[in-house]
Design a protein around this motif. Structure first.
Motif, PDB file in Angstrom:
ATOM      1  N   ALA A  39      35.774  43.510  39.468  1.00  0.00           N
ATOM      2  CA  ALA A  39      36.548  42.719  40.422  1.00  0.00           C
ATOM      3  C   ALA A  39      38.021  43.086  40.396  1.00  0.00           C
ATOM      4  N   GLN A  40      38.516  43.537  39.264  1.00  0.00           N
ATOM      5  CA  GLN A  40      39.919  43.908  39.171  1.00  0.00           C
ATOM      6  C   GLN A  40      40.191  45.241  39.848  1.00  0.00           C
ATOM      7  N   GLY A  41      39.159  45.947  40.212  1.00  0.00           N
ATOM      8  CA  GLY A  41      39.327  47.181  40.967  1.00  0.00           C
ATOM      9  C   GLY A  41      39.583  48.413  40.141  1.00  0.00           C
ATOM     10  N   GLY A  42      39.463  48.328  38.850  1.00  0.00           N
ATOM     11  CA  GLY A  42      39.764  49.472  38.007  1.00  0.00           C
ATOM     12  C   GLY A  42      38.553  50.305  37.636  1.00  0.00           C
ATOM     13  N   MET A  43      37.408  50.067  38.264  1.00  0.00           N
ATOM     14  CA  MET A  43      36.208  50.804  37.867  1.00  0.00           C
ATOM     15  C   MET A  43      35.547  51.438  39.081  1.00  0.00           C
ATOM     16  N   VAL A 130      33.904  33.930  36.589  1.00  0.00           N
ATOM     17  CA  VAL A 130      33.521  34.170  37.984  1.00  0.00           C
ATOM     18  C   VAL A 130      34.668  33.779  38.919  1.00  0.00           C
ATOM     19  N   ALA A 131      35.371  32.688  38.607  1.00  0.00           N
ATOM     20  CA  ALA A 131      36.520  32.284  39.420  1.00  0.00           C
ATOM     21  C   ALA A 131      37.630  33.331  39.346  1.00  0.00           C
ATOM     22  N   GLU A 132      37.874  33.859  38.154  1.00  0.00           N
ATOM     23  CA  GLU A 132      38.882  34.919  38.010  1.00  0.00           C
ATOM     24  C   GLU A 132      38.470  36.169  38.778  1.00  0.00           C
ATOM     25  N   ALA A 133      37.191  36.522  38.679  1.00  0.00           N
ATOM     26  CA  ALA A 133      36.706  37.704  39.400  1.00  0.00           C
ATOM     27  C   ALA A 133      36.841  37.502  40.899  1.00  0.00           C
ATOM     28  N   ALA A 134      36.544  36.310  41.390  1.00  0.00           N
ATOM     29  CA  ALA A 134      36.682  36.031  42.820  1.00  0.00           C
ATOM     30  C   ALA A 134      38.144  36.099  43.243  1.00  0.00           C
ATOM     31  N   ARG A 135      39.037  35.603  42.396  1.00  0.00           N
ATOM     32  CA  ARG A 135      40.471  35.656  42.708  1.00  0.00           C
ATOM     33  C   ARG A 135      40.949  37.108  42.793  1.00  0.00           C
ATOM     34  N   TYR A 136      40.542  37.940  41.832  1.00  0.00           N
ATOM     35  CA  TYR A 136      40.917  39.351  41.862  1.00  0.00           C
ATOM     36  C   TYR A 136      40.315  40.064  43.068  1.00  0.00           C
TER      37      TYR A 136
END
Length: 150
Positions: A39-43, A130-136
């Motif tokens: 979710a952070q986009g680094g992969m 999951v909330a953090e992943a959705a935010r990212y």
């Protein structure tokens, strides 16, 4: 240190149930870390494949350590390996409700109590991740970054 203590069948059952919980938590946390990293986009896909491979190696190493631990415990305490089939029948009976007297609305609660699985703290951690992943994921989609896996 747990390997060289004296155990009986009931104590070994407690170790088995704690190993069940430990493996579930391990798989859950590895999955949540993968979700957050994606979710952070680094992969990219190659990094995800490497992570899944390394996670599989970690789980296999955990299973190997548990297998060796249980081998020592059963050998030095003269416990037959057929006791694990008895443990499986006990847990299966808890899930299906076979052998349960009285009214029990949810049979899965019995197995959760027996193995000592704490669901609420894990559900809270999972909801937070999951909330953090959705935010990212929302932040990255607003920026127009299409180079991440999710």
């Amino acid at each position: 240190s747990t390997v060289f203590k004296k155990y009986n069948k009931q104590n070994l059952f407690k170790i088995v149930t704690s190993d069940i919980c430990e493996r579930f938590k391990l798989v859950l946390f590895l999955g949540l870390v993968l979700l957050l990293n994606c979710a952070q986009g680094g992969m990219n896909q190659e990094m995800v494949n490497d992570y899944v491979y390394m996670s599989g190696m970690i789980i296999l190493a955990e299973m190997l350590c548990d297998w060796i631990k249980h081998s020592f415990i059963t050998k030095f305490n003269f416990i037959k390996s057929s006791v694990y089939q008895d443990y499986a029948l006990i847990l299966a009976g808890d899930i299906t409700g076979v052998g349960q007297d009285g009214l029990n609305i949810d049979h899965t609660h019995t197995v959760v109590k027996r193995i000592g699985f704490a669901q609420i703290p894990l559900a809270c951690v999972m909801a937070r991740y999951v909330a953090e992943a959705a935010r990212y994921a929302d932040t990255l989609s607003d920026d127009g970054d299409s180079n991440h896996v999710l």
